[in-house]
Motif scaffolding. Sequence first.
Motif, PDB file in Angstrom:
ATOM      1  N   ILE A 104       0.766  51.988   1.284  1.00  0.00           N
ATOM      2  CA  ILE A 104       0.490  52.593   2.597  1.00  0.00           C
ATOM      3  C   ILE A 104       0.690  51.547   3.694  1.00  0.00           C
ATOM      4  O   ILE A 104       1.381  51.789   4.688  1.00  0.00           O
ATOM      5  CB  ILE A 104      -0.948  53.171   2.648  1.00  0.00           C
ATOM      6  CG1 ILE A 104      -1.061  54.389   1.737  1.00  0.00           C
ATOM      7  CG2 ILE A 104      -1.333  53.526   4.082  1.00  0.00           C
ATOM      8  CD1 ILE A 104      -2.492  54.852   1.508  1.00  0.00           C
ATOM      9  N   ASN A 105       0.090  50.374   3.518  1.00  0.00           N
ATOM     10  CA  ASN A 105       0.199  49.316   4.531  1.00  0.00           C
ATOM     11  C   ASN A 105       1.620  48.809   4.686  1.00  0.00           C
ATOM     12  O   ASN A 105       2.023  48.412   5.777  1.00  0.00           O
ATOM     13  CB  ASN A 105      -0.743  48.157   4.193  1.00  0.00           C
ATOM     14  CG  ASN A 105      -2.199  48.544   4.337  1.00  0.00           C
ATOM     15  OD1 ASN A 105      -2.544  49.429   5.115  1.00  0.00           O
ATOM     16  ND2 ASN A 105      -3.063  47.906   3.572  1.00  0.00           N
ATOM     17  N   GLY A 106       2.391  48.818   3.615  1.00  0.00           N
ATOM     18  CA  GLY A 106       3.787  48.395   3.675  1.00  0.00           C
ATOM     19  C   GLY A 106       4.728  49.512   4.073  1.00  0.00           C
ATOM     20  O   GLY A 106       5.937  49.331   4.094  1.00  0.00           O
ATOM     21  N   ARG A 107       4.172  50.665   4.373  1.00  0.00           N
ATOM     22  CA  ARG A 107       4.916  51.856   4.797  1.00  0.00           C
ATOM     23  C   ARG A 107       5.967  52.279   3.764  1.00  0.00           C
ATOM     24  O   ARG A 107       7.009  52.810   4.100  1.00  0.00           O
ATOM     25  CB  ARG A 107       5.554  51.627   6.163  1.00  0.00           C
ATOM     26  CG  ARG A 107       4.478  51.273   7.209  1.00  0.00           C
ATOM     27  CD  ARG A 107       5.000  51.289   8.568  1.00  0.00           C
ATOM     28  NE  ARG A 107       5.279  52.678   8.949  1.00  0.00           N
ATOM     29  CZ  ARG A 107       5.591  53.054  10.153  1.00  0.00           C
ATOM     30  NH1 ARG A 107       5.673  52.178  11.095  1.00  0.00           N
ATOM     31  NH2 ARG A 107       5.850  54.314  10.421  1.00  0.00           N
ATOM     32  N   GLU A 108       5.653  52.046   2.492  1.00  0.00           N
ATOM     33  CA  GLU A 108       6.571  52.387   1.418  1.00  0.00           C
ATOM     34  C   GLU A 108       6.531  53.874   1.070  1.00  0.00           C
ATOM     35  O   GLU A 108       7.431  54.375   0.408  1.00  0.00           O
ATOM     36  CB  GLU A 108       6.243  51.559   0.169  1.00  0.00           C
ATOM     37  CG  GLU A 108       6.440  50.079   0.386  1.00  0.00           C
ATOM     38  CD  GLU A 108       5.775  49.245  -0.698  1.00  0.00           C
ATOM     39  OE1 GLU A 108       5.602  49.757  -1.814  1.00  0.00           O
ATOM     40  OE2 GLU A 108       5.446  48.091  -0.415  1.00  0.00           O
ATOM     41  N   SER A 117      -5.653  49.837  -5.155  1.00  0.00           N
ATOM     42  CA  SER A 117      -5.094  48.730  -4.367  1.00  0.00           C
ATOM     43  C   SER A 117      -3.571  48.825  -4.271  1.00  0.00           C
ATOM     44  O   SER A 117      -2.986  48.478  -3.239  1.00  0.00           O
ATOM     45  CB  SER A 117      -5.508  47.371  -4.941  1.00  0.00           C
ATOM     46  OG  SER A 117      -5.044  47.228  -6.258  1.00  0.00           O
ATOM     47  N   TYR A 161      -2.988  51.383  -1.577  1.00  0.00           N
ATOM     48  CA  TYR A 161      -3.238  50.793  -0.261  1.00  0.00           C
ATOM     49  C   TYR A 161      -2.095  49.877   0.166  1.00  0.00           C
ATOM     50  O   TYR A 161      -1.673  49.902   1.321  1.00  0.00           O
ATOM     51  CB  TYR A 161      -4.558  50.012  -0.248  1.00  0.00           C
ATOM     52  CG  TYR A 161      -5.771  50.873  -0.014  1.00  0.00           C
ATOM     53  CD1 TYR A 161      -5.958  51.546   1.187  1.00  0.00           C
ATOM     54  CD2 TYR A 161      -6.747  51.010  -1.000  1.00  0.00           C
ATOM     55  CE1 TYR A 161      -7.074  52.341   1.419  1.00  0.00           C
ATOM     56  CE2 TYR A 161      -7.873  51.789  -0.791  1.00  0.00           C
ATOM     57  CZ  TYR A 161      -8.033  52.455   0.414  1.00  0.00           C
ATOM     58  OH  TYR A 161      -9.122  53.238   0.628  1.00  0.00           O
ATOM     59  N   ARG A 162      -1.588  49.048  -0.765  1.00  0.00           N
ATOM     60  CA  ARG A 162      -0.450  48.165  -0.434  1.00  0.00           C
ATOM     61  C   ARG A 162       0.768  48.988  -0.017  1.00  0.00           C
ATOM     62  O   ARG A 162       1.490  48.636   0.911  1.00  0.00           O
ATOM     63  CB  ARG A 162      -0.109  47.265  -1.618  1.00  0.00           C
ATOM     64  CG  ARG A 162      -0.881  45.977  -1.650  1.00  0.00           C
ATOM     65  CD  ARG A 162      -0.276  44.979  -2.618  1.00  0.00           C
ATOM     66  NE  ARG A 162      -0.159  45.481  -3.976  1.00  0.00           N
ATOM     67  CZ  ARG A 162      -1.131  45.485  -4.880  1.00  0.00           C
ATOM     68  NH1 ARG A 162      -2.309  45.013  -4.565  1.00  0.00           N
ATOM     69  NH2 ARG A 162      -0.928  45.955  -6.090  1.00  0.00           N
ATOM     70  N   ASP A 212       6.264  56.241   3.444  1.00  0.00           N
ATOM     71  CA  ASP A 212       6.752  56.997   4.596  1.00  0.00           C
ATOM     72  C   ASP A 212       8.081  57.672   4.245  1.00  0.00           C
ATOM     73  O   ASP A 212       8.871  57.119   3.484  1.00  0.00           O
ATOM     74  CB  ASP A 212       6.975  56.076   5.801  1.00  0.00           C
ATOM     75  CG  ASP A 212       5.686  55.573   6.395  1.00  0.00           C
ATOM     76  OD1 ASP A 212       4.616  56.074   6.013  1.00  0.00           O
ATOM     77  OD2 ASP A 212       5.739  54.652   7.237  1.00  0.00           O
ATOM     78  N   SER A 268      -8.472  60.206  -0.847  1.00  0.00           N
ATOM     79  CA  SER A 268      -8.449  58.757  -0.635  1.00  0.00           C
ATOM     80  C   SER A 268      -7.705  58.097  -1.799  1.00  0.00           C
ATOM     81  O   SER A 268      -7.584  58.687  -2.879  1.00  0.00           O
ATOM     82  CB  SER A 268      -9.878  58.205  -0.582  1.00  0.00           C
ATOM     83  OG  SER A 268     -10.466  58.238  -1.875  1.00  0.00           O
ATOM     84  N   ARG A 319      10.701  53.788  12.546  1.00  0.00           N
ATOM     85  CA  ARG A 319       9.757  52.667  12.428  1.00  0.00           C
ATOM     86  C   ARG A 319       9.729  51.913  13.757  1.00  0.00           C
ATOM     87  O   ARG A 319      10.754  51.576  14.294  1.00  0.00           O
ATOM     88  CB  ARG A 319      10.176  51.742  11.306  1.00  0.00           C
ATOM     89  CG  ARG A 319      10.073  52.447   9.971  1.00  0.00           C
ATOM     90  CD  ARG A 319      10.381  51.505   8.833  1.00  0.00           C
ATOM     91  NE  ARG A 319      10.402  52.272   7.615  1.00  0.00           N
ATOM     92  CZ  ARG A 319       9.655  52.008   6.561  1.00  0.00           C
ATOM     93  NH1 ARG A 319       8.862  50.991   6.586  1.00  0.00           N
ATOM     94  NH2 ARG A 319       9.714  52.754   5.500  1.00  0.00           N
TER      95      ARG A 319
END
Length: 136
Positions: free
Chosen positions: A123-127, A117, A120-121, A129, A97, A135
């Motif tokens: 991951i959420n921003g797909r940075e 955090s 998490y940002r 990937d 995690s 996409r």
Amino acid sequence: MGRYTHLTLAEREEIMLLRHEGRSYGEIALATGRDKSTISREIDRNSFKVGTGRCYRASTAQRRYEERRLACARPRRLDDGELAGLVVRLIARERWSPEQIAGRIGLERPDLAVSASTIYRAINGRELDPPDLART
């Protein structure tokens, strides 16, 4: 006192035209609605030498402005390739995690410390990937 805004390309073009006409800094300031010191600073900062004189070109001034803006931006923590690779490996292969990753990296590699955090940002921003991932 009004709020300061950066000069736009249109304003730089107007400065260039008025400067080409031989107008003073004060006259240019009145015509553009900007302070005289803003005009002098803009022309001094973005003029370049041509022969024995100086030349101000709006497109060159705009490009220099954009380069300076990018250069002053604070680098993002996960732009570091080593750290991003480590985070991706721990998430994808080890199934850790973001909290576990942040805690372990903070203990073992303080030079690469990153917060949960931030992970998490990313991951959420797909940075994190892979670049070739489609996409949708």
